[in-house]
Scaffold this motif. Sequence first.
Motif, mmCIF file in Angstrom:
data_model
loop_
_atom_site.group_PDB
_atom_site.id
_atom_site.type_symbol
_atom_site.label_atom_id
_atom_site.label_comp_id
_atom_site.label_asym_id
_atom_site.label_seq_id
_atom_site.Cartn_x
_atom_site.Cartn_y
_atom_site.Cartn_z
ATOM 1 N N VAL A 45 0.829 -1.206 0.000
ATOM 2 C CA VAL A 45 0.000 0.000 0.000
ATOM 3 C C VAL A 45 0.865 1.258 0.000
ATOM 4 C CG1 VAL A 45 -1.701 1.321 1.327
ATOM 5 C CG2 VAL A 45 -1.943 -1.158 1.096
ATOM 6 N N ILE A 46 1.879 1.296 0.847
ATOM 7 C CA ILE A 46 2.718 2.487 0.952
ATOM 8 C C ILE A 46 3.470 2.747 -0.348
ATOM 9 C CG2 ILE A 46 4.714 3.484 2.140
ATOM 10 C CD1 ILE A 46 3.780 1.906 4.653
ATOM 11 N N LEU A 47 4.091 1.695 -0.899
ATOM 12 C CA LEU A 47 4.840 1.864 -2.150
ATOM 13 C C LEU A 47 3.903 2.190 -3.308
ATOM 14 C CD1 LEU A 47 7.492 1.710 -3.729
ATOM 15 C CD2 LEU A 47 7.152 -0.775 -3.921
ATOM 16 N N GLY A 48 2.735 1.541 -3.345
ATOM 17 C CA GLY A 48 1.797 1.770 -4.439
ATOM 18 C C GLY A 48 1.279 3.191 -4.480
ATOM 19 N N ILE A 49 0.919 3.749 -3.344
ATOM 20 C CA ILE A 49 0.429 5.127 -3.299
ATOM 21 C C ILE A 49 1.526 6.099 -3.726
ATOM 22 C CG2 ILE A 49 -0.348 6.958 -1.746
ATOM 23 C CD1 ILE A 49 -1.851 4.832 -0.164
ATOM 24 N N THR A 50 2.752 5.844 -3.294
ATOM 25 C CA THR A 50 3.868 6.725 -3.643
ATOM 26 C C THR A 50 4.092 6.775 -5.145
ATOM 27 O OG1 THR A 50 4.947 6.213 -1.521
ATOM 28 C CG2 THR A 50 6.317 7.189 -3.249
ATOM 29 N N VAL A 51 4.100 5.613 -5.797
ATOM 30 C CA VAL A 51 4.341 5.563 -7.239
ATOM 31 C C VAL A 51 3.158 6.131 -8.014
ATOM 32 C CG1 VAL A 51 4.754 4.011 -9.190
ATOM 33 C CG2 VAL A 51 5.926 3.616 -7.020
ATOM 34 N N SER A 52 1.951 5.966 -7.496
ATOM 35 C CA SER A 52 0.766 6.490 -8.188
ATOM 36 C C SER A 52 0.811 7.998 -8.333
ATOM 37 C CB SER A 52 -0.504 6.074 -7.439
ATOM 38 O OG SER A 52 -0.682 4.673 -7.473
ATOM 39 N N PHE A 53 1.459 8.690 -7.398
ATOM 40 C CA PHE A 53 1.582 10.138 -7.503
ATOM 41 C C PHE A 53 2.354 10.540 -8.764
ATOM 42 C CE2 PHE A 53 0.626 10.397 -2.861
ATOM 43 C CZ PHE A 53 -0.422 11.318 -2.968
ATOM 44 N N VAL A 54 3.313 9.710 -9.197
ATOM 45 C CA VAL A 54 4.064 10.002 -10.428
ATOM 46 C C VAL A 54 3.127 9.950 -11.625
ATOM 47 C CG1 VAL A 54 5.965 9.245 -11.914
ATOM 48 C CG2 VAL A 54 6.183 9.092 -9.418
ATOM 49 N N PHE A 55 2.275 8.943 -11.661
ATOM 50 C CA PHE A 55 1.314 8.820 -12.754
ATOM 51 C C PHE A 55 0.386 10.024 -12.803
ATOM 52 C CE2 PHE A 55 -3.074 7.512 -13.816
ATOM 53 C CZ PHE A 55 -2.902 7.185 -15.153
ATOM 54 N N TYR A 56 -0.170 10.415 -11.671
ATOM 55 C CA TYR A 56 -1.111 11.538 -11.641
ATOM 56 C C TYR A 56 -0.431 12.868 -11.966
ATOM 57 C CZ TYR A 56 -4.292 8.255 -9.380
ATOM 58 O OH TYR A 56 -5.089 7.178 -9.099
ATOM 59 N N ALA A 57 0.843 12.984 -11.626
ATOM 60 C CA ALA A 57 1.546 14.247 -11.837
ATOM 61 C C ALA A 57 1.901 14.484 -13.300
ATOM 62 C CB ALA A 57 2.809 14.294 -10.977
ATOM 63 N N PHE A 58 2.173 13.423 -14.055
ATOM 64 C CA PHE A 58 2.723 13.613 -15.400
ATOM 65 C C PHE A 58 1.839 13.074 -16.529
ATOM 66 C CE2 PHE A 58 6.445 13.556 -12.590
ATOM 67 C CZ PHE A 58 7.053 14.753 -12.960
ATOM 68 N N THR A 59 0.720 12.465 -16.214
ATOM 69 C CA THR A 59 -0.169 11.942 -17.260
ATOM 70 C C THR A 59 -1.328 12.906 -17.451
ATOM 71 O OG1 THR A 59 0.395 9.668 -16.655
ATOM 72 C CG2 THR A 59 -1.561 9.995 -18.020
ATOM 73 N N ARG A 60 -1.533 13.340 -18.679
ATOM 74 C CA ARG A 60 -2.617 14.251 -19.014
ATOM 75 C C ARG A 60 -3.539 13.560 -20.012
ATOM 76 N NH1 ARG A 60 -0.989 15.862 -15.178
ATOM 77 N NH2 ARG A 60 -0.072 17.875 -14.590
ATOM 78 N N GLU A 61 -4.761 13.347 -19.595
ATOM 79 C CA GLU A 61 -5.730 12.694 -20.478
ATOM 80 C C GLU A 61 -6.339 13.695 -21.442
ATOM 81 O OE1 GLU A 61 -10.148 10.626 -20.180
ATOM 82 O OE2 GLU A 61 -8.890 10.770 -18.391
ATOM 83 N N PRO A 62 -6.302 13.434 -22.757
ATOM 84 C CA PRO A 62 -6.990 14.316 -23.710
ATOM 85 C C PRO A 62 -8.485 14.347 -23.407
ATOM 86 C CG PRO A 62 -5.529 12.789 -24.852
ATOM 87 C CD PRO A 62 -5.617 12.324 -23.434
ATOM 88 N N THR A 63 -9.053 15.526 -23.344
ATOM 89 C CA THR A 63 -10.469 15.646 -22.978
ATOM 90 C C THR A 63 -11.393 15.710 -24.178
ATOM 91 O OG1 THR A 63 -10.245 18.055 -22.876
ATOM 92 C CG2 THR A 63 -9.934 16.819 -20.825
ATOM 93 N N ASN A 64 -10.852 15.656 -25.402
ATOM 94 C CA ASN A 64 -11.707 15.773 -26.597
ATOM 95 C C ASN A 64 -11.651 14.530 -27.463
ATOM 96 O OD1 ASN A 64 -9.072 16.075 -27.367
ATOM 97 N ND2 ASN A 64 -9.480 17.661 -28.898
ATOM 98 N N GLN A 65 -11.297 13.377 -26.856
ATOM 99 C CA GLN A 65 -11.122 12.183 -27.670
ATOM 100 C C GLN A 65 -12.424 11.649 -28.244
ATOM 101 O OE1 GLN A 65 -8.218 10.592 -28.738
ATOM 102 N NE2 GLN A 65 -7.546 12.608 -28.123
ATOM 103 N N ARG A 66 -13.559 11.848 -27.522
ATOM 104 C CA ARG A 66 -14.820 11.343 -28.061
ATOM 105 C C ARG A 66 -15.159 12.052 -29.361
ATOM 106 N NH1 ARG A 66 -19.899 11.925 -24.324
ATOM 107 N NH2 ARG A 66 -18.661 10.483 -23.089
ATOM 108 N N ARG A 67 -15.000 13.369 -29.395
ATOM 109 C CA ARG A 67 -15.312 14.121 -30.612
ATOM 110 C C ARG A 67 -14.335 13.772 -31.721
ATOM 111 N NH1 ARG A 67 -18.389 18.462 -31.922
ATOM 112 N NH2 ARG A 67 -17.662 19.816 -33.594
ATOM 113 N N ILE A 68 -13.047 13.626 -31.352
ATOM 114 C CA ILE A 68 -12.039 13.275 -32.356
ATOM 115 C C ILE A 68 -12.341 11.918 -32.964
ATOM 116 C CG2 ILE A 68 -9.616 12.615 -32.602
ATOM 117 C CD1 ILE A 68 -9.006 14.847 -30.550
#
Length: 505
Positions: free
Chosen positions: A231-254
């Motif tokens: 749990v401790i290691l998983g939460i720590t690494v998940s912060f990297v994903f949330y910090a640097f991953t940007r989901e495109p918000t217009n993919q449905r229209r595209i």
Amino acid sequence: MNEEEPERDVIQVRPCEELVVPRRNVRPDHDISFYRKIAYGVGHFYNDLCASMWFTYLMIYMEKVLKLQSSRAGMLMLIGQVTDAISTPLVGIFSDSSILPSWFDKIGRRISWHLIGTILVSISFPMIFNRCFLCKSDTSEWYEVLWFVPFIMVFQFGWASVQISHLALIPELSSVPSSRATMNSLRYAFTVIANLSVFFALAWLLSESTGHSTIGPWDLSHFRIAGWLVVILGITVSFVFYAFTREPTNQRRISRLNSFSSDASELARMHWTSWFGHIQFYQIALLYMLSRLYINISQVYFPFYITMTQNYEKTYVAILPMVSYLSSFSVSMINSTPLVSKLSKKILYTIGLAAGLMSCATMLLDLPGWRIYGLAVGIGIAQAILLITSLSITADLINKNTESGAFVYGAMSFFDKLSNGIAYQIIELWTPTYDALKPHQASAIFYRRVMVFVPGTCLVLAFLVLLSLAPFTIGERRRARPVRDDEQAILDDQDDDAYPEITSA
């Protein structure tokens, strides 16, 4: 001066009558940078840590540490797998829609469900690898079983939310097949690292247990500590994903613009119900299910095979899976190279099938010394190739239809989890009765047969499914009919309502 009129296509309908339709632009292929692909790759790391504990150690923990009957341990595994199976298509449908409150739109519909799943996993997982707090020495075993059920169900729903939303991000982030394969390889590379982390921690913890060469109730604290470390290691690494991953918000229209372009070769828009009309959907679902059956059955019963069939000490239930995943890591890195990515996925999958069948045949023999390490390497190679390739084939099936991509992954996972749960329960019901803390000849033969014939049968069936796919291009679909003006207007209104920032741009 009047504003310039948008360019229009003139379509001849009948003599002396014209229908004017605005020309639609088809978006070119899109991709992300390599460092963002790495950030994406760590997004499933937490799930992989939990999955390693769940698939490799839950059964042996329930039977040998908590001393539950095999049938009841199998029932808990079945409850978890059925919950996961039901959750995955539901999460896929939810993720493809916009049922969450509007303030989730800032981070994206996929990442929103990823975050929800992470929270649920963090709450429930530590309670699974722990003892029932309310149980006493004279408490019924059924009461202890019921204690774990709600935690397992919450964990599996959270795990499914992370898995499906993370997989659905692949076609959202990139439309380039080679980049999608790279992201799958990076994702699997971090899966291997997660598994190695768990195996290393368990090898260290179990080696601290002096005076006991087998796993038993005296190892409860070791599994409890391992659960909290996850749990401790998983939460720590998940912060990297949330910090640097940007989901495109217009993919449905595209995706819709791609689907309804003027080019007749473009894909049709796929509602989640539309997939049921495509034979490839069922073929690839079966292929993915059989791949996961091979991987998970091999992973769950490998510790039993090591300790009860081959009679190795308990530290080897961490050492040999670690060797297996080191070989998997090497294969995943090789698979992301340009040379291998140019090979047909069907050829790569065949190589994985051959490696898996060789490993199954090897387990018929006694494997002293270095031979058991060779077996671990072979299993790792087969697992890596089959998992990476089956995920890449699924991404090819989705193609540019990202508007329902999460449902496809959810449906694949539904068949996978349900079949796994049923398989575990059947195996546990057939398990011979024996003292969980003492070796027994009948159990030694039983686990050898399980490790040889169950995964081997899955591989043979997967080869037959692959043959049925051989003549066809995966993901090739044709538009069934043109879209009428009234339907097009409805689609425009739906997209404009869902993504107002596009129309205001």
